[in-house]
Design an enzyme around this catalytic site. Structure first.
Site, PDB file in Angstrom:
ATOM      1  N   GLU B 131      -3.257   2.133  -2.213  1.00 39.76           N
ATOM      2  CA  GLU B 131      -4.626   2.420  -1.799  1.00 39.76           C
ATOM      3  C   GLU B 131      -4.703   3.060  -0.416  1.00 39.76           C
ATOM      4  O   GLU B 131      -5.515   3.958  -0.162  1.00 39.76           O
ATOM      5  CB  GLU B 131      -5.434   1.103  -1.801  1.00 39.76           C
ATOM      6  CG  GLU B 131      -6.876   1.233  -1.368  1.00 39.76           C
ATOM      7  CD  GLU B 131      -7.687   2.080  -2.338  1.00 39.76           C
ATOM      8  OE1 GLU B 131      -8.002   1.574  -3.407  1.00 39.76           O
ATOM      9  OE2 GLU B 131      -7.974   3.248  -2.010  1.00 39.76           O
ATOM     10  N   GLY B 136      -7.729   6.147   3.934  1.00 38.53           N
ATOM     11  CA  GLY B 136      -7.723   5.004   4.845  1.00 38.53           C
ATOM     12  C   GLY B 136      -8.465   3.808   4.290  1.00 38.53           C
ATOM     13  O   GLY B 136      -8.083   3.244   3.259  1.00 38.53           O
ATOM     14  N   GLY B 188      -6.950  11.435  21.633  1.00 36.87           N
ATOM     15  CA  GLY B 188      -6.048  10.753  20.715  1.00 36.87           C
ATOM     16  C   GLY B 188      -6.433  10.951  19.262  1.00 36.87           C
ATOM     17  O   GLY B 188      -5.891  10.305  18.369  1.00 36.87           O
ATOM     18  N   GLU B 191      -2.748  14.715  17.166  1.00 37.47           N
ATOM     19  CA  GLU B 191      -1.432  14.462  17.741  1.00 37.47           C
ATOM     20  C   GLU B 191      -0.960  15.666  18.550  1.00 37.47           C
ATOM     21  O   GLU B 191      -1.526  16.753  18.444  1.00 37.47           O
ATOM     22  CB  GLU B 191      -0.450  14.153  16.603  1.00 37.47           C
ATOM     23  CG  GLU B 191      -0.765  12.811  15.963  1.00 37.47           C
ATOM     24  CD  GLU B 191       0.155  12.495  14.803  1.00 37.47           C
ATOM     25  OE1 GLU B 191       1.357  12.783  14.917  1.00 37.47           O
ATOM     26  OE2 GLU B 191      -0.349  11.968  13.809  1.00 37.47           O
ATOM     27  N   ASP B 202      -1.747  17.075   5.259  1.00 35.74           N
ATOM     28  CA  ASP B 202      -2.127  15.670   5.059  1.00 35.74           C
ATOM     29  C   ASP B 202      -3.184  15.541   3.955  1.00 35.74           C
ATOM     30  O   ASP B 202      -3.050  14.706   3.055  1.00 35.74           O
ATOM     31  CB  ASP B 202      -2.646  15.109   6.389  1.00 35.74           C
ATOM     32  CG  ASP B 202      -3.168  13.697   6.250  1.00 35.74           C
ATOM     33  OD1 ASP B 202      -2.350  12.798   5.989  1.00 35.74           O
ATOM     34  OD2 ASP B 202      -4.392  13.500   6.377  1.00 35.74           O
ATOM     35  N   LYS B 206      -2.848  13.754   0.007  1.00 39.44           N
ATOM     36  CA  LYS B 206      -3.802  12.797  -0.567  1.00 39.44           C
ATOM     37  C   LYS B 206      -4.332  13.299  -1.908  1.00 39.44           C
ATOM     38  O   LYS B 206      -4.463  12.531  -2.871  1.00 39.44           O
ATOM     39  CB  LYS B 206      -4.939  12.553   0.430  1.00 39.44           C
ATOM     40  CG  LYS B 206      -4.451  11.804   1.674  1.00 39.44           C
ATOM     41  CD  LYS B 206      -5.434  11.882   2.822  1.00 39.44           C
ATOM     42  CE  LYS B 206      -4.886  11.119   4.032  1.00 39.44           C
ATOM     43  NZ  LYS B 206      -5.651  11.393   5.262  1.00 39.44           N
ATOM     44  N   GLY B 297      -6.722   5.090  11.075  1.00 39.36           N
ATOM     45  CA  GLY B 297      -6.813   4.008  12.042  1.00 39.36           C
ATOM     46  C   GLY B 297      -6.008   2.818  11.575  1.00 39.36           C
ATOM     47  O   GLY B 297      -5.889   2.566  10.370  1.00 39.36           O
TER      48      GLY B 297
END
Lengths: 177, 314
Positions: B131, B136, B188, B191, B202, B206, B297
């Site tokens: 999951e 996230g 932040g 990156e 990325d 997914k 996160g």
């Protein structure tokens, strides 16, 4: 009888090519009205000449389904070059943004090829070149295409853009709203 | 309650260690790339996290020992790697061969070697869940599971918070890409090397995972991906004049995976702002579902990991 027919009218799009001469547009519109067509809109793409040097004109007409063939026939009898005629030919409009060296890669050639290969009509173009024409610029295009041909039109746009090393920001067709 | 072996002590791994007891679980082993801590009665999570903060590693033991420790569920939270998806894939295989469950936060094995992983699962008494790899904190995959993959025709959405933050700021402030990227790095949100996020990799991983869950057999190489680096402020201005904005949208079906910048209505469902993600699911009988929330996160992603642990051990 004719009142009933007008009320149940359907929208049709007729694409014409006219010589760039005075009176040509009026000459093309008169037979439409005379044959029972109700003019909804006229898009006169002045400055966007066809390969044969004619001006493309798109006319939206409302009429009873049984009368549409008569409208097209009347146009042809009046000597007007009818390129395409059909029900809601350009039913869909989509917006794309192109990014890259649009000027150096000949924007008008890019647009012309979209119209030729994508069977879409470039309705509107906005160009933004804040760094001057030598640098990367962006253009927003409104394309009109038949409803069922939108994704193939977009595929053609992608193809031509790839060839010219332009970035395409496509519309999100599903789920956007 | 379950005994967890946690591989990887980045933001997600650390949060799993931190929150495990709150969810009723015990962490019996934990490793990062340099060391490990193992205790069959449960490691002291405070000690482990303090040690990680001060020494840069969670313990002195050889990291390999974690895989032979006593545990029920392996939490694979090492960094995502592409291609052969190692060492994550080997970790997952080892756990399955040992008849343990695997919960992945690492996207590599499920994006790049999905078929092999599922095959290993069929021969194992353990199961694989992942999951946390998509969206996230958003329960995307469990929702797909509940709906049944056969009743889902497409899944699309905004699946990368970094790219979304950059696009949102560019449109709102009229700033150019480089400027906003620097700002995102200071905050932040991005990156030092942002390529994984801004090139669309990325988001594509997914979507590949979702397409695999829907029944396709995809890897990253099968995805049609473009990112947001080349987008100038002028493109966002032109979009805004027309009531639209640009979002990096990923779309997965059984037939294809596409990721790229798309024009969406400025106030439309897909135009989530900042680092927020959204997953939109098209179903055959239930219409369209939209789930939005935090797509990244430590604690957010750990909550998805721990939800999987709960499903496996209920």
């Amino acid at each position: 009888m004719s009142d009933v027919e007008a009320g149940s009218g359907r929208a049709y799009t007729i694409r014409l090519e006219l010589a760039d001469e005075p009176g040509e547009l009026l000459n093309a519109l008169r037979p439409i009205a005379e044959a029972g067509g109700n003019l909804l809109s006229i898009y006169h793409e002045r400055g966007n000449l066809t390969p044969r040097g004619r001006i493309p004109v798109e006319v939206d007409v409302e009429c009873a389904p049984g009368r549409f063939d008569g409208v097209v026939e009347a146009l042809r009898e009046a000597g007007v070059n009818v390129v395409q005629a059909g029900e809601e030919r350009y039913g869909e409009e989509v917006t794309v943004v192109l990014v890259g060296h649009l000027i150096d890669t000949d924007l008008s050639d890019t647009l012309k090829r979209f119209e030729e290969c994508a069977s879409a009509s470039v309705v509107d173009v906005s160009l933004s070149a804040p760094q001057g024409t030598d640098d990367v610029s962006s253009a927003r295009l409104r394309l009109a295409a038949e409803a069922e041909r939108v994704s193939s039109a977009l595929a053609t746009v992608r193809e031509i853009a790839t060839e010219k090393e332009l970035l395409v920001i496509e519309p999100q067709l599903d789920g956007g709203a | 309650m379950a005994r967890l072996a946690v591989l990887g002590a980045g933001a997600v791994g650390r949060s799993v260690i931190d929150l495990a007891s709150e969810y009723g679980h015990t962490v019996t082993a934990v490793a990062d790339s340099r060391g490990a801590a193992v205790d069959p009665d449960g490691v002291d999570s405070r000690d482990v996290l303090d040690r990680k903060a001060s020494d840069g590693t969670v313990g002195d033991v050889d990291p390999e020992t974690v895989l032979s420790a006593e545990y029920d569920v392996l939490v694979e939270a090492t960094p995502t790697t592409l291609g052969d998806a190692e060492p994550g894939f080997t970790h997952a295989r080892r756990a399955l061969v040992d008849d343990r469950h695997v919960v992945l936060a690492n996207k590599g094995p499920v994006a790049e070697r999905y078929g092999e992983l599922r095959e290993l699962e069929t021969e194992s008494a353990g199961s694989v869940r992942f999951e946390a790899t998509v969206g996230g904190a958003i329960p995307a995959l469990s929702t797909l599971e509940d709906l049944g993959a056969g009743h889902v025709t497409a899944v699309r959405g905004v699946l990368n918070g970094t790219a979304n933050f950059i696009l949102t700021r560019m449109a709102a402030e009229g700033l150019d890409y480089e400027h906003v990227l620097a700002e995102a790095q200071d905050l932040g949100v991005a990156e030092a090397d942002p390529s994984f996020d801004v090139e669309g990799t990325d988001a594509a991983l997914k979507c590949v995972i979702v397409a695999n869950v829907l029944g396709g057999e995809f890897s990253l190489a099968d995805a049609d991906v473009s990112g947001i680096e080349g987008i100038p402020g002028s493109a966002l201005e032109l979009a805004a004049e027309d009531g639209r904005t640009v979002r990096l949208i990923g779309e997965a079906t059984r037939e294809s995976v596409r990721v790229g910048p798309r024009l969406v209505p400025e106030n439309g469902t897909l135009a989530v702002t900042g680092t927020r993600n959204i997953v939109q699911i098209e179903t055959t009988h239930a219409g369209r579902l939209n789930i939005s929330g935090r797509g990244a996160g430590g604690p957010e992603t750990a909550s998805a990991v721990l939800a999987d642990v709960g499903r496996l051990t209920r």
